[in-house]
Scaffold this motif. Structure first.
Motif, mmCIF file in Angstrom:
data_model
loop_
_atom_site.group_PDB
_atom_site.id
_atom_site.type_symbol
_atom_site.label_atom_id
_atom_site.label_comp_id
_atom_site.label_asym_id
_atom_site.label_seq_id
_atom_site.Cartn_x
_atom_site.Cartn_y
_atom_site.Cartn_z
ATOM 1 N N GLN A 163 10.548 -7.004 0.567
ATOM 2 C CA GLN A 163 9.088 -6.946 0.541
ATOM 3 C C GLN A 163 8.579 -7.741 -0.655
ATOM 4 N N THR A 164 7.812 -8.786 -0.391
ATOM 5 C CA THR A 164 7.206 -9.573 -1.456
ATOM 6 C C THR A 164 5.718 -9.268 -1.514
ATOM 7 N N ARG A 165 5.066 -9.835 -2.484
ATOM 8 C CA ARG A 165 3.631 -9.626 -2.649
ATOM 9 C C ARG A 165 2.849 -10.070 -1.412
ATOM 10 N N TYR A 166 3.351 -11.073 -0.708
ATOM 11 C CA TYR A 166 2.629 -11.635 0.427
ATOM 12 C C TYR A 166 3.192 -11.244 1.779
ATOM 13 N N PRO A 225 6.347 -14.340 5.346
ATOM 14 C CA PRO A 225 4.915 -14.036 5.236
ATOM 15 C C PRO A 225 4.076 -14.978 6.106
ATOM 16 N N ASP A 281 -0.502 -18.460 3.883
ATOM 17 C CA ASP A 281 0.886 -17.992 3.880
ATOM 18 C C ASP A 281 1.743 -18.847 4.805
ATOM 19 N N TYR A 336 7.079 -16.320 -4.904
ATOM 20 C CA TYR A 336 7.384 -15.014 -4.311
ATOM 21 C C TYR A 336 8.220 -15.163 -3.040
ATOM 22 N N THR A 337 7.864 -16.114 -2.205
ATOM 23 C CA THR A 337 8.631 -16.366 -0.989
ATOM 24 C C THR A 337 10.044 -16.807 -1.341
#
Length: 158
Positions: A77-80, A103, A109, A140-141
């Motif tokens: 689970q990332t921020r996006y 995402p 995204d 993040y990705t």
């Protein structure tokens, strides 16, 4: 005194106008896009719609060590949004990396995923490990990609 009040009012009005006209998505603002243009979304992220998130971690290998097998990494689970990969291993080497989930909550995204995933996949195949660099503009990705890749490699015993 009137000049000062008028200057402040015009400045505040101008700033509010500029903020309200701010674009929600830009094609050139991301460092690392090829040719400075917009990157088309990669087809790999759409696989999340067809592949279940609870797919088995490994498919059984038929035959000896030269048989190819697929291993699905953990969902990170990332921020996006979630990132999950599936690797194909043959003879102890990674032969393919497929994005199961990426995402794709909005066009931005999808744009970031579209230019980052092919670069990360190419690096992973070249390095044959999860020791790869992050893609500028897709931190993040990239971090989720690396963690899911390492998870799949651990499950595959590589």
């Amino acid at each position: 005194m009137r000049r000062i009040a008028l200057s402040v009012a015009v400045t505040v009005g101008g700033v509010l106008l500029l903020l309200s006209l701010k674009p929600h998505s830009t094609a050139v603002a991301v460092a690392g896009t090829p040719s400075g243009g917009a990157a088309a979304p990669a087809p790999a992220p759409s696989a999340s719609a067809t592949a279940p998130a609870t797919s088995p971690a490994t498919s059984p290998a038929t035959g000896g060590s030269t048989a190819s097998r697929s291993v699905t990494g953990d969902t990170i689970q990332t921020r996006y949004g979630p990132v999950q990969l599936r690797i194909t291993v043959k003879g102890g080497k990674i032969t393919a990396v497929t994005a199961v989930q990426m995402p794709t909550n909005n066009p931005r995204d999808e744009e970031i995923t579209g230019f980052a995933v092919p670069q990360l996949t190419q690096e992973a195949l070249s390095a044959q490990s999860a020791r790869i660099d992050t893609v500028s503009g897709a931190t993040y990705t990239s971090e989720g990609y690396i963690q899911s890749l390492q998870s799949a490699l651990d499950k595959a015993g590589l």
